[in-house]
Every structure is written in C-alpha cells, then in structure tokens.
Design a protein around this motif. Structure first.
Motif, PDB file in Angstrom:
ATOM      1  N   LEU A   1      -4.092  -6.185  -0.381  1.00  0.00           N
ATOM      2  CA  LEU A   1      -3.133  -6.600  -1.459  1.00  0.00           C
ATOM      3  C   LEU A   1      -3.692  -6.678  -2.868  1.00  0.00           C
ATOM      4  CD1 LEU A   1      -1.096  -9.696   0.185  1.00  0.00           C
ATOM      5  CD2 LEU A   1      -0.052  -7.373  -0.555  1.00  0.00           C
ATOM      6  N   ALA A   2      -4.965  -7.014  -3.035  1.00  0.00           N
ATOM      7  CA  ALA A   2      -5.657  -7.058  -4.225  1.00  0.00           C
ATOM      8  C   ALA A   2      -5.959  -5.583  -4.615  1.00  0.00           C
ATOM      9  CB  ALA A   2      -7.058  -7.881  -4.040  1.00  0.00           C
ATOM     10  N   LEU A   3      -6.283  -4.715  -3.897  1.00  0.00           N
ATOM     11  CA  LEU A   3      -6.538  -3.496  -3.902  1.00  0.00           C
ATOM     12  C   LEU A   3      -5.258  -2.738  -4.424  1.00  0.00           C
ATOM     13  CD1 LEU A   3      -9.099  -2.685  -1.273  1.00  0.00           C
ATOM     14  CD2 LEU A   3      -9.408  -2.513  -3.626  1.00  0.00           C
ATOM     15  N   ALA A   4      -4.271  -2.980  -3.877  1.00  0.00           N
ATOM     16  CA  ALA A   4      -2.993  -2.228  -3.996  1.00  0.00           C
ATOM     17  C   ALA A   4      -2.463  -2.778  -5.518  1.00  0.00           C
ATOM     18  CB  ALA A   4      -1.932  -2.744  -2.982  1.00  0.00           C
ATOM     19  N   GLN A   5      -2.796  -4.080  -5.788  1.00  0.00           N
ATOM     20  CA  GLN A   5      -2.258  -4.360  -7.371  1.00  0.00           C
ATOM     21  C   GLN A   5      -3.216  -3.831  -8.181  1.00  0.00           C
ATOM     22  OE1 GLN A   5      -1.303  -8.687  -8.480  1.00  0.00           O
ATOM     23  NE2 GLN A   5      -3.202  -8.174  -9.634  1.00  0.00           N
ATOM     24  N   GLU A   6      -4.434  -3.718  -8.187  1.00  0.00           N
ATOM     25  CA  GLU A   6      -5.387  -2.898  -8.977  1.00  0.00           C
ATOM     26  C   GLU A   6      -4.979  -1.427  -9.198  1.00  0.00           C
ATOM     27  OE1 GLU A   6     -10.400  -2.128  -9.494  1.00  0.00           O
ATOM     28  OE2 GLU A   6      -9.514  -3.057  -7.887  1.00  0.00           O
ATOM     29  N   GLY A   7      -4.670  -1.096  -8.090  1.00  0.00           N
ATOM     30  CA  GLY A   7      -4.092   0.444  -8.249  1.00  0.00           C
ATOM     31  C   GLY A   7      -2.693   0.553  -8.868  1.00  0.00           C
ATOM     32  N   GLN A   8      -1.843  -0.248  -8.930  1.00  0.00           N
ATOM     33  CA  GLN A   8      -0.740  -0.437  -9.610  1.00  0.00           C
ATOM     34  C   GLN A   8      -0.886  -0.693 -11.193  1.00  0.00           C
ATOM     35  OE1 GLN A   8       2.105   0.600  -8.751  1.00  0.00           O
ATOM     36  NE2 GLN A   8       2.818   0.087  -6.508  1.00  0.00           N
ATOM     37  N   ASP A   9      -1.981  -1.721 -11.303  1.00  0.00           N
ATOM     38  CA  ASP A   9      -2.394  -1.751 -12.715  1.00  0.00           C
ATOM     39  C   ASP A   9      -3.129  -0.482 -13.450  1.00  0.00           C
ATOM     40  OD1 ASP A   9      -1.421  -4.583 -12.409  1.00  0.00           O
ATOM     41  OD2 ASP A   9      -3.296  -5.341 -12.299  1.00  0.00           O
ATOM     42  N   ALA A  10      -3.610   0.194 -12.667  1.00  0.00           N
ATOM     43  CA  ALA A  10      -4.201   1.325 -13.169  1.00  0.00           C
ATOM     44  C   ALA A  10      -3.225   2.231 -13.597  1.00  0.00           C
ATOM     45  CB  ALA A  10      -5.358   1.924 -12.120  1.00  0.00           C
ATOM     46  N   LEU A  11      -2.059   2.391 -12.527  1.00  0.00           N
ATOM     47  CA  LEU A  11      -1.214   3.387 -13.201  1.00  0.00           C
ATOM     48  C   LEU A  11      -0.380   3.031 -14.367  1.00  0.00           C
ATOM     49  CD1 LEU A  11       0.515   3.915  -9.451  1.00  0.00           C
ATOM     50  CD2 LEU A  11      -0.942   5.440 -11.085  1.00  0.00           C
TER      51      LEU A  11
ATOM     52  N   VAL B   1       0.710  -1.174  -0.126  1.00  0.00           N
ATOM     53  CA  VAL B   1       0.024  -0.021   0.161  1.00  0.00           C
ATOM     54  C   VAL B   1       0.768   1.377   0.019  1.00  0.00           C
ATOM     55  CG1 VAL B   1      -1.714   1.174   1.274  1.00  0.00           C
ATOM     56  CG2 VAL B   1      -2.041  -1.261   0.968  1.00  0.00           C
ATOM     57  N   LEU B   2       1.979   1.332   0.777  1.00  0.00           N
ATOM     58  CA  LEU B   2       2.900   2.372   0.678  1.00  0.00           C
ATOM     59  C   LEU B   2       3.450   2.446  -0.512  1.00  0.00           C
ATOM     60  CD1 LEU B   2       4.371   4.435   2.489  1.00  0.00           C
ATOM     61  CD2 LEU B   2       5.969   2.843   3.006  1.00  0.00           C
ATOM     62  N   ALA B   3       3.952   1.331  -1.214  1.00  0.00           N
ATOM     63  CA  ALA B   3       4.559   1.637  -2.573  1.00  0.00           C
ATOM     64  C   ALA B   3       3.380   2.094  -3.619  1.00  0.00           C
ATOM     65  CB  ALA B   3       4.976   0.153  -3.092  1.00  0.00           C
ATOM     66  N   LEU B   4       1.951   1.685  -3.359  1.00  0.00           N
ATOM     67  CA  LEU B   4       1.249   2.067  -4.373  1.00  0.00           C
ATOM     68  C   LEU B   4       1.198   3.866  -4.054  1.00  0.00           C
ATOM     69  CD1 LEU B   4      -0.965   2.428  -6.378  1.00  0.00           C
ATOM     70  CD2 LEU B   4      -2.625   1.391  -4.487  1.00  0.00           C
ATOM     71  N   GLY B   5       1.018   4.266  -2.859  1.00  0.00           N
ATOM     72  CA  GLY B   5       1.031   5.690  -2.633  1.00  0.00           C
ATOM     73  C   GLY B   5       2.101   6.535  -2.939  1.00  0.00           C
TER      74      GLY B   5
ATOM     75  N   ALA C   1       4.041  10.163  -7.402  1.00  0.00           N
ATOM     76  CA  ALA C   1       5.167  10.349  -8.621  1.00  0.00           C
ATOM     77  C   ALA C   1       4.446  10.234 -10.029  1.00  0.00           C
ATOM     78  CB  ALA C   1       6.139   9.364  -8.472  1.00  0.00           C
ATOM     79  N   ALA C   2       3.223   9.965 -10.148  1.00  0.00           N
ATOM     80  CA  ALA C   2       2.771   9.933 -11.397  1.00  0.00           C
ATOM     81  C   ALA C   2       2.534  11.210 -12.027  1.00  0.00           C
ATOM     82  CB  ALA C   2       1.471   9.034 -11.260  1.00  0.00           C
ATOM     83  N   ASP C   3       2.597  11.154 -13.453  1.00  0.00           N
ATOM     84  CA  ASP C   3       2.192  12.297 -14.086  1.00  0.00           C
ATOM     85  C   ASP C   3       0.715  12.345 -14.493  1.00  0.00           C
ATOM     86  OD1 ASP C   3       1.886  14.737 -15.825  1.00  0.00           O
ATOM     87  OD2 ASP C   3       3.612  14.162 -16.993  1.00  0.00           O
TER      88      ASP C   3
ATOM     89  N   ASP D   1      -8.345   6.150  -5.808  1.00  0.00           N
ATOM     90  CA  ASP D   1      -9.190   5.599  -5.231  1.00  0.00           C
ATOM     91  C   ASP D   1      -8.802   4.100  -4.604  1.00  0.00           C
ATOM     92  OD1 ASP D   1     -10.902   7.544  -5.870  1.00  0.00           O
ATOM     93  OD2 ASP D   1     -11.697   6.811  -7.575  1.00  0.00           O
ATOM     94  N   ALA D   2      -8.020   3.265  -5.354  1.00  0.00           N
ATOM     95  CA  ALA D   2      -7.671   2.058  -5.056  1.00  0.00           C
ATOM     96  C   ALA D   2      -6.717   2.267  -3.637  1.00  0.00           C
ATOM     97  CB  ALA D   2      -7.041   1.344  -5.998  1.00  0.00           C
ATOM     98  N   TYR D   3      -5.839   3.302  -3.873  1.00  0.00           N
ATOM     99  CA  TYR D   3      -4.711   3.531  -2.742  1.00  0.00           C
ATOM    100  C   TYR D   3      -5.644   3.831  -1.331  1.00  0.00           C
ATOM    101  CZ  TYR D   3      -1.532   6.149   0.222  1.00  0.00           C
ATOM    102  OH  TYR D   3      -0.744   6.644   1.372  1.00  0.00           O
TER     103      TYR D   3
END
Length: 408
Positions: free
Chosen positions: A299-309, A254-258, A263-265, A277-279
């Motif tokens: 973990l599932a939500l964090a992965q969904e967030g990373q996939d969205a990025l 979760v921290l990594a997703l945040g 850092a995302a543009d 939202d996933a974060y």
C-alpha cells in the motif's frame, strides 16, 4: 447529595450486587473478523445496527427514527449497539469492535462510529476517522452525563449522542457536564480497558470495588486530560485485521496504480519512471507478502507511485500504523529506551494520542524469537518497513531498491 452522585451510586450498587451474585459470563464463540463482517454488511444498508439482544430497548421503529436522524445530519455516522463481554468476538472491547468495523468498510474513508461500551452496558463510546474533527469522543461521552438522558434508555441516549456529534461542540459539552460534578473537569480514561478489579477482590473488598467503579463511571469517555499516567510508549494493535481483506485492498491499489501509469502522458508526467518503479516494487511485494506488514508495504509503495504521478509527494502513510492511512502531520518521537528523537509522519489519531501522552496504536510484526512486537522494533537490517517507517524515515521505494528488491 447531588443527583449525579445518587445516580452513580444507584447504578454501581446494582452492578456490585450483580457481580456478587452472578458468575462471570462465558466467552462467546466466533471471531472478530466474521462478526465484524456481519456488522459491516448490515451498516451498508442502514446506518444503525442493533443486536437482537437490544431489540426491546431499541425496537425497529426506534431504529428507523435513529437512521432518519443520522441522515439529516449529513455526517458519516454509523451506530453499532451490541453486547460486549470479555472473551467474545471482540474480547469485550469497544475499541476492537470499532477497529474491526472500520477495516471492513474500506470504501468509507470518513467514518463516525458510536458503539456500546464493554464495561458499562448503559454507556456509549465514540470513534471518528481519519481525525476527531467533530469531537466525537467527547460528544458521545457527554451524552451519558446529561440530566435529560438519565432515564432516556439506550435509544434516547444514542439519539442525543448523534445530536451532540452533529453540533460539533463535544469537548465543551463534556467539560460543562463534568465540571458540575465537583467544580473541575474530570479526566477521561480510555474506554474498553481493564475494569481494574478481579472477582476475588470484589467479594473481599466490596467497598473498595464500589469506589473504583464510581470513579470510572463518572469519567466514561476516551482521552485523559489531567494527571496522565505514562503508559508503554507503544502497544500491540488491538485491531484484528483480516489479512485476506487487506490483500484485496492492496491488490486493488496496485492495480489502480498500474492503470494510472499506463494512462499517463510521458510528456506531462516528469516522475513517470518513478511511478513505474513503484508499481513494479508494489507488485513484487504483494506477490511475496508473508503477512500484514508486507501488505501494508505494498500500500505504501502504491501511494508513493500515485504521488509521483501527481507530482506532489505529500505525507506518507502513518508511521505507527500505515493501515490508518495517509499521515496528517509530522512530529518528533523518541522510541522507548533511545536518546535520539525521530521525525515521523502520523495520522491525527496517533498525533492526538502522543499529545495526550497515550500510547498510539501500532502495527505489529514477529521478531526472530516469534514474539509480537511493534514492526519498527524489528532490526532495520531485517525489515525494509522498519528501515523506512513506511515512508517516514525514507521513501519506501528507495529502501526497497537499496535492499535488492527484498522486503525482508
């Protein structure tokens, strides 16, 4: 009489004699999480862990030779040689041992593990994650059926198992070894299961016990190939996951997703809002988590967030056990007692289990009566994870949002 049959009869006669003259071993003290942690810590400094009980069979010099052999393969091989007895920290089950050790090496996504067997001390079992790419199960099983390992001892047997794993032709080697026994390949049951006999039966009917043991001794390995039985479709996971460690893993994800969202543009990340939202959802689930199912949901939500990025959704976590990691494929599956088939995402390990008509390892939860059941048997109205299948049935974020930001 063939040399293989003589070998089996000799070994089994000794086992039967020991069973008839020795009381069952007492359960060892300790628990799987702490015992697994000790093994995992040792494996971080050397790919070979040998319990002091096997120090004479695999002395330090042979341990160093095994470690060098493993390093030369370039594969993520780890070896754990430790006695396994019913009632000990791993309940005498090499599968539990393997699962616990794997959970305590989260930094090692790819892992090949060779362990001692709980039923036959002179045997080994092989496990591989995230998939059995190197045919590890069959390779390790084949090592114990070769003429050259008959008198090799535990160190020599382990060395041969490492070589066969590195060769990558384990299934072929196993079929060749077992075909010589009676002309056809032998079916292969799960390792570390029940011995199939109880103490009074051994005393009353030794000949029958010997026959049962002989059959099992000839088929020491993991998967079934012929005449498969139809087991329960699912069973409670044997993996004694340490909830505190899983929480640390979830916090890190979760921290990594945040950090990634910050850092995302925004101009080059169309789904940034969904990632945010996933974060937020993952953080809330983590804060309110009441057990392993909720932590797996984070973990599932964090992965969904990373996939969205990343802009590429990919497959979700494994439906049967999200702790197995990201799924490798989707497949049809019909729950026991239901007519409708579900389309679920599964890891390679679970896909192989379904294909072999074996029960996949599942994540469990407690129902209203306090019984431990597969998490997806919890009514969907009570669990967002049962409703979403951790992403197989619907995106976790959608399920979480639809329930008013409550996991349960």
């Amino acid at each position: 009489m063939s040399t293989d049959v003589k070998r089996v009869i000799t070994v089994l006669a000794a086992l039967l004699l020991a069973a008839l003259t020795t009381a069952p071993a007492r359960a060892a003290d300790g628990d799987a999480p702490s015992a697994g942690q000790r093994v995992a810590e040792a494996l971080r400094s050397s790919p070979v862990y040998v319990d002091k009980a096997y120090a004479d069979a695999v002395p330090p010099s042979r341990q160093r030779q095994l470690a060098d052999r493993i390093r030369r393969t370039g594969l993520p091989v780890k070896v754990v040689l430790t006695p396994l007895t019913k009632g000990d920290a791993f309940d005498g089950d090499s599968g539990v041992l393997a699962g616990v050790v794997r959970d305590r090496l989260p930094e090692q996504r790819d892992l090949i593990l060779i362990t001692t067997d709980g039923e036959f001390p002179d045997s080994l079992n092989g496990y591989e994650w995230p998939a059995d790419t190197h045919q590890t199960r069959d390779a390790v099983a084949a090592a114990g059926l070769l003429d050259e390992t008959r008198d090799a001892g535990l160190a020599g047997l382990t060395a041969k198992a490492v070589d066969l794993v590195a060769e990558g032709k384990g299934t072929q080697r196993y079929d060749e070894a077992t075909k010589d026994l009676d002309g056809t390949p032998v079916s292969k049951p799960e390792p570390g299961g029940s011995r199939g006999w109880q103490w009074p039966l051994v005393v009353a009917v030794p000949a029958l016990a010997l026959a049962v043991l002989a059959t099992r001794a000839l088929v020491r390995s993991r998967s079934r190939r012929s005449a498969p039985a139809v087991p329960q479709l699912v069973f409670a996971t044997a993996r004694a996951a340490d909830e505190a460690e899983l929480r640390r893993r979830a916090e890190a994800e979760v921290l990594a997703l945040g950090e990634a969202t910050r850092a995302a543009d925004v101009s080059t990340t169309p789904a940034l809002q969904r990632a945010l939202d996933a974060y937020a959802a993952a953080g809330r689930v983590l804060d309110e988590a009441r057990g392993v199912p909720d932590l797996a949901g984070a973990l599932a939500l964090a992965q969904e967030g990373q996939d969205a990025l990343a802009g590429s959704p990919g497959l979700p976590l494994c439906f049967f056990n999200p702790l197995h990691g990201r799924a490798a494929r989707r497949t049809g599956w019909r729950p026991l007692g239901h007519r409708d088939q579900l389309d679920v995402a599964v890891c390679q390990e679970c896909a192989d289990a379904l294909r072999g008509r074996r029960a996949p390892e599942v994540l469990t939860d407690r129902d209203e009566d306090g019984r431990t059941v597969p998490y997806f048997e919890i009514p969907a109205a009570r669990s967002v994870w049962a409703a979403t299948g951790y992403g197989s049935l619907m995106p976790p974020l959608d399920g979480f949002t639809a329930r008013g930001a409550k996991a349960r």
